[in-house]
Write an enzyme that holds these catalytic residues in place. Structure first.
Site, PDB file in Angstrom:
ATOM      1  N   GLN A 255       0.818  -1.210   0.000  1.00 51.61           N
ATOM      2  CA  GLN A 255       0.000   0.000   0.000  1.00 51.61           C
ATOM      3  C   GLN A 255       0.853   1.261   0.000  1.00 51.61           C
ATOM      4  O   GLN A 255       0.474   2.277  -0.564  1.00 51.61           O
ATOM      5  CB  GLN A 255      -0.929   0.000   1.204  1.00 51.61           C
ATOM      6  CG  GLN A 255      -2.026  -1.035   1.120  1.00 51.61           C
ATOM      7  CD  GLN A 255      -2.828  -0.941  -0.171  1.00 51.61           C
ATOM      8  OE1 GLN A 255      -3.569   0.008  -0.374  1.00 51.61           O
ATOM      9  NE2 GLN A 255      -2.685  -1.916  -1.044  1.00 51.61           N
ATOM     10  N   HIS A 258       1.667   2.870  -3.352  1.00 55.98           N
ATOM     11  CA  HIS A 258       0.610   3.518  -4.132  1.00 55.98           C
ATOM     12  C   HIS A 258       0.901   4.998  -4.341  1.00 55.98           C
ATOM     13  O   HIS A 258       0.719   5.535  -5.433  1.00 55.98           O
ATOM     14  CB  HIS A 258      -0.746   3.373  -3.435  1.00 55.98           C
ATOM     15  CG  HIS A 258      -1.550   2.222  -3.932  1.00 55.98           C
ATOM     16  ND1 HIS A 258      -2.020   2.137  -5.217  1.00 55.98           N
ATOM     17  CD2 HIS A 258      -1.988   1.098  -3.315  1.00 55.98           C
ATOM     18  CE1 HIS A 258      -2.705   1.013  -5.371  1.00 55.98           C
ATOM     19  NE2 HIS A 258      -2.702   0.370  -4.232  1.00 55.98           N
ATOM     20  N   GLU A 322      -9.375   1.443   5.371  1.00 59.99           N
ATOM     21  CA  GLU A 322      -9.833   1.008   4.044  1.00 59.99           C
ATOM     22  C   GLU A 322      -9.613  -0.498   3.895  1.00 59.99           C
ATOM     23  O   GLU A 322     -10.518  -1.248   3.552  1.00 59.99           O
ATOM     24  CB  GLU A 322      -9.061   1.769   2.957  1.00 59.99           C
ATOM     25  CG  GLU A 322      -9.390   1.308   1.549  1.00 59.99           C
ATOM     26  CD  GLU A 322      -8.444   1.890   0.512  1.00 59.99           C
ATOM     27  OE1 GLU A 322      -8.789   1.826  -0.688  1.00 59.99           O
ATOM     28  OE2 GLU A 322      -7.350   2.384   0.882  1.00 59.99           O
ATOM     29  N   HIS A 323      -8.385  -0.934   4.131  1.00 59.07           N
ATOM     30  CA  HIS A 323      -8.033  -2.356   4.105  1.00 59.07           C
ATOM     31  C   HIS A 323      -7.621  -2.778   5.512  1.00 59.07           C
ATOM     32  O   HIS A 323      -6.860  -2.072   6.170  1.00 59.07           O
ATOM     33  CB  HIS A 323      -6.859  -2.626   3.159  1.00 59.07           C
ATOM     34  CG  HIS A 323      -7.054  -2.129   1.768  1.00 59.07           C
ATOM     35  ND1 HIS A 323      -6.535  -0.918   1.324  1.00 59.07           N
ATOM     36  CD2 HIS A 323      -7.710  -2.669   0.711  1.00 59.07           C
ATOM     37  CE1 HIS A 323      -6.862  -0.746   0.059  1.00 59.07           C
ATOM     38  NE2 HIS A 323      -7.583  -1.783  -0.342  1.00 59.07           N
ATOM     39  N   ASP A 356      -7.078  -6.729  -4.286  1.00 57.38           N
ATOM     40  CA  ASP A 356      -6.837  -5.717  -5.311  1.00 57.38           C
ATOM     41  C   ASP A 356      -7.011  -6.276  -6.715  1.00 57.38           C
ATOM     42  O   ASP A 356      -7.334  -5.537  -7.644  1.00 57.38           O
ATOM     43  CB  ASP A 356      -5.416  -5.154  -5.177  1.00 57.38           C
ATOM     44  CG  ASP A 356      -5.347  -3.959  -4.241  1.00 57.38           C
ATOM     45  OD1 ASP A 356      -6.412  -3.506  -3.786  1.00 57.38           O
ATOM     46  OD2 ASP A 356      -4.235  -3.488  -3.959  1.00 57.38           O
ATOM     47  N   HIS A 415     -53.624  16.029   1.880  1.00 54.43           N
ATOM     48  CA  HIS A 415     -53.261  14.623   2.079  1.00 54.43           C
ATOM     49  C   HIS A 415     -54.470  13.853   2.629  1.00 54.43           C
ATOM     50  O   HIS A 415     -54.779  12.737   2.180  1.00 54.43           O
ATOM     51  CB  HIS A 415     -52.096  14.504   3.069  1.00 54.43           C
ATOM     52  CG  HIS A 415     -50.746  14.779   2.478  1.00 54.43           C
ATOM     53  ND1 HIS A 415     -50.396  16.012   1.983  1.00 54.43           N
ATOM     54  CD2 HIS A 415     -49.667  13.982   2.304  1.00 54.43           C
ATOM     55  CE1 HIS A 415     -49.152  15.961   1.532  1.00 54.43           C
ATOM     56  NE2 HIS A 415     -48.669  14.733   1.718  1.00 54.43           N
TER      57      HIS A 415
END
Length: 441
Positions: A255, A258, A322-323, A356, A415
């Site tokens: 990661q 990235h 996230e992960h 991934d 109504h």
């Protein structure tokens, strides 16, 4: 990486802060580009493609000839890998289909829910040094399963005016209906407003840099939905002495490479493991082609020691990764107790990179703590739930009085009238029928 031992709970928010950047200057730029593209369409698209990508294109549409060339240029080995990944993604997302839900809530009151595909979908796929053709699979496969009519893909051209062939191959394989050579803010703006060559879409998916992220957020102000708020990639690993240090280090680095603003965190009840992982990171990072990027990300990252699994789990749920990788003697404690995570990976032989690419789950996930209130992309992300109801005369009689009372209490007379008129009409016909019966007698 920064080592932190037994941090007090009141310091967690500061310790776990993401390395986010200010968006004030970015937002001004994004708004200016949006405004120009809304007015000038493709003319503005061409201008900003020239400025940001250094290329002036005769057309920004990818031709069938270019797709054919891409298919030929891809190795058979890569084609087989992409096909395997696509099959697994298809299986997992197809299994998420649900049937119509029907219920009679009261006698004569029939309600049901059905799902319909979002008709026009836009996919943004980054190019550059890491062309994410895997993201094409993650987005286009469920879009096709959902039945989306139009699947438009935008990706920035290189200096030769080309899109990475693996992106084109995956897009063609997965049923993308139109591919456009445009990236960055201008791509999001193009799909938001529509231009002469870029269709206007109803929802935009896909990752991107901070400019793309802000552009997607701005798109929501013009009636276009987005998959989720997104930011730099992040990973949290919880591990103890049952974990393999080399594996843990490799996941953290996967990661970190990235981007320089990625964040990776190791939480452990073992100081021995923390030291071993730190040594492994230094050893493995030396051989990475993206070493410089990974080193900057590692500088933003943490090695956190806590005394117990209970404290570790509380900290992890506070962070909302996230992960989330679990490598402990008691994996079930964490997998049962985690509430805030985009995607969870369990055991020494479940690397994050499996998700991934090829396990079948989706890698488009909430970051920056949004795992606390957002799901990752799934089949329902490409669909809308619609409710239906059909009420018989008996049904309106059964619930009509309650509607009248509630509407009157809210001060909404029209109504109430909508029900009163129907009930009166039923009573009138009923009375008329009874009179006819009496007359015959």
């Amino acid at each position: 990486m920064n080592k932190i031992y037994n941090p007090a709970a009141e310091t967690w928010s500061e310790i776990l802060k993401r390395p986010t950047k200010t968006i004030d200057d970015i937002e001004v730029t994004v708004k200016e580009i949006f405004k120009e593209i809304q007015k000038k369409g493709d003319e503005a698209i061409t201008k900003y493609t020239s400025i940001f990508d250094g290329i002036t294109l005769e057309t920004n549409e990818v031709s069938q000839e270019e797709i054919k060339e891409a298919i030929i240029s891809i190795s058979e080995e890569l084609k087989e890998a992409i096909q395997l990944a696509k099959n697994n993604i298809y299986k997992f997302h197809s299994a998420q289909k649900t049937e119509r839900i029907t219920i009679e809530t009261t006698e004569g009151v029939n309600c049901w829910q059905e799902k319909r595909p979002i008709q026009k979908i836009g996919l943004y796929i980054p190019g550059g040094t890491a062309p994410l053709f895997s993201t094409v699979l993650m987005l286009a496969v469920p879009a096709a399963i959902a039945g989306c009519n139009e699947i438009v893909l935008c990706s920035p051209p290189d200096k030769n005016g080309k899109i990475n062939p693996a992106i084109l191959y995956a897009a063609n394989l997965c049923g993308v209906t139109k591919i456009i050579k445009v990236g960055g803010i201008q791509a999001i703006a193009g799909m938001t407003f529509g231009t002469e060559t870029i269709p206007k879409v109803y929802k935009i998916f896909g990752p991107g840099n901070q400019f793309v992220t802000v552009a997607k957020q701005l798109a929501t102000q013009f009636g276009v939905a987005i998959d989720m708020p997104a930011g730099p990639s992040e990973l949290l690993v919880v591990a103890d002495d049952s974990a393999v240090p080399a594996f843990v280090a490799s996941d953290l680095l996967s990661q970190a490479e990235h981007g320089t603003d990625s964040q990776v965190i190791l939480v452990s009840t073992s100081k021995t493991l923390i030291n071993a992982v730190e040594n492994e990171i230094q050893s493995q990072i030396a051989d990475l082609p993206r070493k410089t990027i990974a080193e900057k990300a590692i500088a933003n990252s943490k090695l956190i020691f806590v005394e117990s699994n209970t404290v570790a789990l509380e900290l992890i749920n506070e962070y909302g990764p996230e992960h989330f990788i679990i490598c402990t003697e008691n994996d079930d404690f964490y997998s049962d107790g985690i509430y805030n995570a985009g995607s969870v990976f369990i055991g020494n032989y479940t690397p994050e990179s499996a998700g991934d690419y090829a396990s079948g789950t989706n890698h488009t996930l909430p970051t920056n703590g949004y795992a606390k209130n957002y799901s990752g992309v799934n089949l329902d992300s490409f669909m809308k739930s619609m409710t239906f109801q059909k009420i018989t005369e008996k049904g309106i009689q059964n619930i009509g009085k309650a509607i009248e009372v509630m509407a009157e209490a809210e001060g909404l007379q029209a109504h109430k009238n909508a029900v009163t008129l129907r009930l009166a009409e039923i009573e009138y016909r009923k009375s008329k029928q009874e009179n006819r019966v009496k007359t015959r007698r």
